[in-house]
Scaffold this motif. Structure first.
Motif, mmCIF file in Angstrom:
data_model
loop_
_atom_site.group_PDB
_atom_site.id
_atom_site.type_symbol
_atom_site.label_atom_id
_atom_site.label_comp_id
_atom_site.label_asym_id
_atom_site.label_seq_id
_atom_site.Cartn_x
_atom_site.Cartn_y
_atom_site.Cartn_z
ATOM 1 N N ARG A 97 6.501 -2.277 -6.549
ATOM 2 C CA ARG A 97 6.240 -2.389 -7.992
ATOM 3 C C ARG A 97 5.902 -1.022 -8.579
ATOM 4 N N TRP A 98 5.058 -0.284 -7.856
ATOM 5 C CA TRP A 98 4.659 1.059 -8.321
ATOM 6 C C TRP A 98 5.875 1.973 -8.435
ATOM 7 N N ALA A 99 6.724 1.985 -7.411
ATOM 8 C CA ALA A 99 7.904 2.849 -7.398
ATOM 9 C C ALA A 99 8.830 2.511 -8.566
ATOM 10 N N ALA A 100 8.979 1.233 -8.858
ATOM 11 C CA ALA A 100 9.850 0.801 -9.961
ATOM 12 C C ALA A 100 9.363 1.348 -11.300
ATOM 13 N N THR A 101 8.042 1.477 -11.452
ATOM 14 C CA THR A 101 7.499 2.004 -12.725
ATOM 15 C C THR A 101 7.704 3.512 -12.850
ATOM 16 N N GLN A 102 7.954 4.197 -11.735
ATOM 17 C CA GLN A 102 8.136 5.660 -11.762
ATOM 18 C C GLN A 102 9.595 6.068 -11.969
ATOM 19 N N GLU A 103 10.496 5.116 -11.794
ATOM 20 C CA GLU A 103 11.925 5.437 -11.691
ATOM 21 C C GLU A 103 12.485 6.142 -12.918
ATOM 22 N N VAL A 104 12.017 5.779 -14.096
ATOM 23 C CA VAL A 104 12.538 6.367 -15.329
ATOM 24 C C VAL A 104 12.154 7.843 -15.447
ATOM 25 N N SER A 105 10.982 8.203 -14.932
ATOM 26 C CA SER A 105 10.434 9.537 -15.175
ATOM 27 C C SER A 105 10.621 10.537 -14.040
ATOM 28 N N TYR A 106 10.814 10.061 -12.802
ATOM 29 C CA TYR A 106 10.815 10.977 -11.654
ATOM 30 C C TYR A 106 12.020 10.745 -10.744
ATOM 31 N N PRO A 107 12.699 11.831 -10.339
ATOM 32 C CA PRO A 107 13.832 11.681 -9.424
ATOM 33 C C PRO A 107 13.408 11.417 -7.982
ATOM 34 N N ILE A 108 12.165 11.839 -7.638
ATOM 35 C CA ILE A 108 11.645 11.655 -6.280
ATOM 36 C C ILE A 108 10.197 11.168 -6.359
ATOM 37 N N VAL A 109 9.866 10.166 -5.563
ATOM 38 C CA VAL A 109 8.476 9.732 -5.406
ATOM 39 C C VAL A 109 8.164 9.664 -3.913
ATOM 40 N N GLY A 110 6.892 9.714 -3.578
ATOM 41 C CA GLY A 110 6.497 9.680 -2.174
ATOM 42 C C GLY A 110 5.456 8.619 -1.889
ATOM 43 N N VAL A 111 5.410 8.209 -0.633
ATOM 44 C CA VAL A 111 4.345 7.326 -0.155
ATOM 45 C C VAL A 111 3.724 7.978 1.067
ATOM 46 N N GLU A 112 2.415 8.111 1.053
ATOM 47 C CA GLU A 112 1.690 8.720 2.180
ATOM 48 C C GLU A 112 1.063 7.624 3.027
ATOM 49 N N SER A 113 1.361 7.660 4.331
ATOM 50 C CA SER A 113 0.818 6.634 5.222
ATOM 51 C C SER A 113 0.698 7.169 6.642
ATOM 52 N N ALA A 114 -0.481 7.014 7.226
ATOM 53 C CA ALA A 114 -0.690 7.430 8.619
ATOM 54 C C ALA A 114 0.104 6.540 9.573
ATOM 55 N N ILE A 115 0.368 5.304 9.137
ATOM 56 C CA ILE A 115 1.090 4.348 9.995
ATOM 57 C C ILE A 115 2.407 3.945 9.332
ATOM 58 N N LEU A 116 3.107 4.933 8.824
ATOM 59 C CA LEU A 116 4.364 4.697 8.112
ATOM 60 C C LEU A 116 5.351 3.905 8.957
ATOM 61 N N PHE A 117 5.547 4.331 10.217
ATOM 62 C CA PHE A 117 6.514 3.665 11.093
ATOM 63 C C PHE A 117 5.951 2.368 11.668
ATOM 64 N N GLU A 118 4.673 2.400 12.046
ATOM 65 C CA GLU A 118 4.060 1.221 12.660
ATOM 66 C C GLU A 118 4.001 0.033 11.695
ATOM 67 N N SER A 119 3.789 0.321 10.406
ATOM 68 C CA SER A 119 3.639 -0.745 9.409
ATOM 69 C C SER A 119 4.973 -1.220 8.853
ATOM 70 N N GLY A 120 6.045 -0.461 9.125
ATOM 71 C CA GLY A 120 7.349 -0.803 8.577
ATOM 72 C C GLY A 120 7.588 -0.254 7.183
ATOM 73 N N MET A 121 6.651 0.574 6.679
ATOM 74 C CA MET A 121 6.837 1.180 5.363
ATOM 75 C C MET A 121 8.043 2.105 5.342
ATOM 76 N N ASP A 122 8.414 2.631 6.508
ATOM 77 C CA ASP A 122 9.583 3.533 6.564
ATOM 78 C C ASP A 122 10.860 2.831 6.132
ATOM 79 N N LYS A 123 10.882 1.500 6.229
ATOM 80 C CA LYS A 123 12.076 0.738 5.829
ATOM 81 C C LYS A 123 12.237 0.696 4.308
ATOM 82 N N LEU A 124 11.195 1.068 3.576
ATOM 83 C CA LEU A 124 11.221 1.005 2.111
ATOM 84 C C LEU A 124 11.564 2.343 1.471
ATOM 85 N N VAL A 125 11.792 3.379 2.284
ATOM 86 C CA VAL A 125 12.060 4.710 1.743
ATOM 87 C C VAL A 125 13.436 5.211 2.193
#
Length: 200
Positions: A97-125
Motif C-alpha cells: 500500500r505504501w509503495a503504491a502511494t509513492q509511485e506517482v512521485s518517485y521512480p525508485i523506492v526502497g524497503v529496509e529489512s534485516a530479514i529481507l530474504f527470510e521473511s519473503g519481502m525480497d519477492k515484493l521488490v
C-alpha cells in the motif's frame, strides 16, 4: 516504479546506507522494523493474534507489552515462527500500500529489512541490495552501538542468515568496510538501477 530491498547483517550499516539513499538520492525508504512495531500496536489482526497466543497481558494499557512479547519470542524457534506468521503478512500488505502511494512521485523506492530474504519481502521488490562488512567490523560496531559484550553480538550474528548466503541471493552488494568509498558504490548502483528501470 522500481522497488529495491536493502538488507545486511547486524553491524553491516544497512540503515546507514538506507539513510544515504533517502537523504542524498531522494529515495523513499520503508523501514520494516519500525513499521512492524507500529503495526503490532495498531493492527487489529496482529493484536487479536498476539492476544490469542500470549493472553491479554501482551498489551498493557492498550500498548504492546514488549518484555512479555520478547520473553515468548526468544524462548524458542517455534514461538518466533508463530509471531512472524502473524506479523510478516501484515507488513507485506502495508508495504504494498505504501509503495503504491509513492509511485506517482518517485521512480525508485526502497524497503529496509534485516530479514529481507527470510521473511519473503525480497519477492515484493525488483532488485535486492546487500550491505556487507567484515565480521570483526560488524562485531565492533554493534558492541559500541548497543554497549553489548562480544559474546552477545556473536550469538546474535549466529542466529541470522549468513552474509555469504545473502550475498549470493542479492542482486547487488555494497561493501561498507570503512575503506571502499560508499559514495562511489552508491552512485554506480543508482546508474545501474536507473538503466534497469528505463529498460522495463
Amino acid at each position: 516504479m522500481m522497488k529495491i530491498g536493502i538488507t545486511g547483517g547486524i553491524g553491516s550499516g544497512k540503515s546507514f546506507v538506507a539513510s544515504i539513499l533517502s537523504k542524498q538520492y531522494n529515495i523513499p525508504i520503508y523501514d520494516t522494523d519500525s513499521r512492524a512495531k507500529e503495526l503490532m500496536n495498531t493492527n487489529e489482526i496482529i493484536r487479536a493474534g498476539l492476544i490469542a497466543l500470549l493472553g491479554d497481558e501482551v498489551y498493557l494499557s492498550g500498548n504492546l507489552n514488549k518484555p512479555v512479547l520478547a520473553a515468548y519470542l526468544f524462548s524458542s524457534e517455534e514461538h518466533a515462527r508463530k509471531i512472524n506468521s502473524l506479523v510478516h503478512p501484515v507488513v507485506k500488505e502495508d508495504f504494498k500500500r505504501w509503495a503504491a502511494t509513492q509511485e506517482v512521485s518517485y521512480p525508485i523506492v526502497g524497503v529496509e529489512s534485516a530479514i529481507l530474504f527470510e521473511s519473503g519481502m525480497d519477492k515484493l521488490v525488483d532488485a535486492t541490495v546487500m550491505v556487507h562488512a567484515p565480521l570483526d567490523v560488524r562485531i565492533m560496531r554493534t558492541m559500541q552501538r548497543d554497549n553489548a559484550a562480544r559474546c552477545q553480538v556473536e550469538a546474535r550474528i549466529q542466529a541470522q542468515m549468513s552474509d555469504e548466503q545473502k550475498c549470493v541471493l542479492a542482486t547487488y552488494v555494497i561493501e561498507n568496510d570503512g575503506v571502499c568509498s560508499l559514495d562511489k558504490q552508491l552512485e554506480e548502483l543508482l546508474k545501474k538501477l536507473n538503466k534497469s528501470n528505463s529498460s522495463k
